[in-house]
Design a protein around this motif. Structure first.
Motif, PDB file in Angstrom:
ATOM      1  N   SER A  54     -26.213 -17.620  38.221  1.00  0.00           N
ATOM      2  CA  SER A  54     -26.887 -18.740  39.264  1.00  0.00           C
ATOM      3  C   SER A  54     -25.633 -19.656  38.492  1.00  0.00           C
ATOM      4  O   SER A  54     -25.530 -20.787  39.133  1.00  0.00           O
TER       5      SER A  54
ATOM      6  N   ALA B 270     -30.720 -14.952  46.202  1.00  0.00           N
ATOM      7  CA  ALA B 270     -30.164 -16.239  45.725  1.00  0.00           C
ATOM      8  C   ALA B 270     -31.266 -16.978  46.633  1.00  0.00           C
ATOM      9  O   ALA B 270     -31.359 -17.100  47.160  1.00  0.00           O
TER      10      ALA B 270
ATOM     11  N   PHE C 133     -29.895  -7.455  44.394  1.00  0.00           N
ATOM     12  CA  PHE C 133     -29.801  -9.292  44.157  1.00  0.00           C
ATOM     13  C   PHE C 133     -30.798 -10.002  45.304  1.00  0.00           C
ATOM     14  O   PHE C 133     -30.660  -9.957  46.832  1.00  0.00           O
TER      15      PHE C 133
ATOM     16  N   LEU D 157     -22.560 -12.433  40.002  1.00  0.00           N
ATOM     17  CA  LEU D 157     -23.191 -12.673  40.478  1.00  0.00           C
ATOM     18  C   LEU D 157     -24.569 -13.257  39.883  1.00  0.00           C
ATOM     19  O   LEU D 157     -25.870 -12.737  39.765  1.00  0.00           O
TER      20      LEU D 157
ATOM     21  N   LEU E  81     -27.095 -12.260  49.270  1.00  0.00           N
ATOM     22  CA  LEU E  81     -26.818 -11.191  48.291  1.00  0.00           C
ATOM     23  C   LEU E  81     -27.712  -9.932  49.045  1.00  0.00           C
ATOM     24  O   LEU E  81     -27.645  -9.031  47.717  1.00  0.00           O
TER      25      LEU E  81
ATOM     26  N   VAL F 225     -29.917 -17.011  40.928  1.00  0.00           N
ATOM     27  CA  VAL F 225     -30.162 -15.397  41.334  1.00  0.00           C
ATOM     28  C   VAL F 225     -30.994 -15.111  40.767  1.00  0.00           C
ATOM     29  O   VAL F 225     -30.876 -15.041  39.456  1.00  0.00           O
TER      30      VAL F 225
END
Length: 267
Positions: free
Chosen positions: A235, A257, A255, A233, A205, A248
């Motif tokens: 969690s 993660a 972004f 996108l 990400l 996330v």
């Protein structure tokens, strides 16, 4: 308005293995998509369909208003820019950057006897300048760093003024600095209202540039989620796709993660 991509129940089977399983995906002009998922999710296979290099085993795939199976792909492919590690491996090490960009006009790798006019040369240099790599014009491809190679191939993919550009893991193998240079270039392209639609495949990400509007999340050849990027996108969706607990975060258009700390995973 004609969609950039309109795939309906696309299935790809090769050697008895299902690589894509009834994937439906519609991308509209002005949208910029990232395709995310674990290894083996079907991301690169989907890009092969989108680049008109692979036909569905079943289902329908329309690209820029043309249906695969009833269109001359050799006429369709020049409308699609494409960059990947496979393309990089085919570039002659002694090819100059300038000639590599120019040869995109003939869809060849390795300049031979083609003839280019002044407009071709002007556009090639304009593409290099737009991505901040004009000083590389007379370098040979084999002498470039990994980051420089990726940005040169991105410039090549733009040479023919395509309607869509496909980027298969463009930041793979880059260090952090080179990755951030690429992200900045992609952000500039995504913000250009007259530029092509962008579709990027990525595992990470952190590689997604601000300006990407939509995401397609794949796992096991199937769609987990698809739509506006912030809705896809999450969690919950990433944890489902990667089959592990992930958190996330989204800050200033970027972004990331990661797994939660051990003490929180235990709760």
């Amino acid at each position: 308005m004609t969609a950039v991509f309109d795939l309906t129940d696309v299935t790809i089977v090769r050697s008895g293995k299902t690589l894509l399983d009834r994937v439906s995906w519609r991308a509209e002009p002005g949208e910029h998509w990232v395709i995310v998922g674990p290894n083996g999710a079907g991301k690169t296979t989907l890009l092969q369909v989108a680049s008109a290099n692979m036909h569905p085993t079943s289902g329908t795939a329309e690209i820029l208003g043309e249906r695969l199976g009833s269109v001359d792909v050799f006429e369709l492919r020049p409308r699609i820019g494409h960059t990947s590690a496979a393309i990089a491996e085919r570039v002659p090490a002694d090819e100059t950057v300038r000639n590599l960009i120019l040869s995109a006009a003939y869809a060849v790798l390795g300049r031979w006897n083609e003839e280019y006019d002044d407009e071709d040369h002007r556009r090639a240099m304009a593409m290099l300048a737009e991505l901040g790599i004009a000083p590389l014009a007379d370098r040979t491809f084999g002498t470039l760093s990994e980051g420089e190679k990726k940005r040169v191939l991105l410039a090549r993919s733009l040479m023919t003024d395509p309607e869509v550009v496909l980027l298969d893991e463009p930041a793979a193998g880059m260090d952090v600095g080179a990755r951030e240079d690429l992200v900045e270039s992609l952000e500039a392209l995504a913000s250009d209202e007259f530029g092509p639609s962008l579709v990027m495949v990525s595992h990470h990400l952190e590689e997604i540039a601000p300006g990407f509007t939509h995401a397609l999340l794949l796992s096991g050849g199937s769609v987990v989620a698809s739509g506006p990027i912030a809705q896809v996108l999450t969690s919950e969706n990433l944890s489902l796709a990667f089959r592990q607990r992930l958190e996330v975060t989204h800050d200033t258009g970027r972004f990331s993660a990661r797994r939660p700390p051990l003490r929180r995973r235990a709760n």
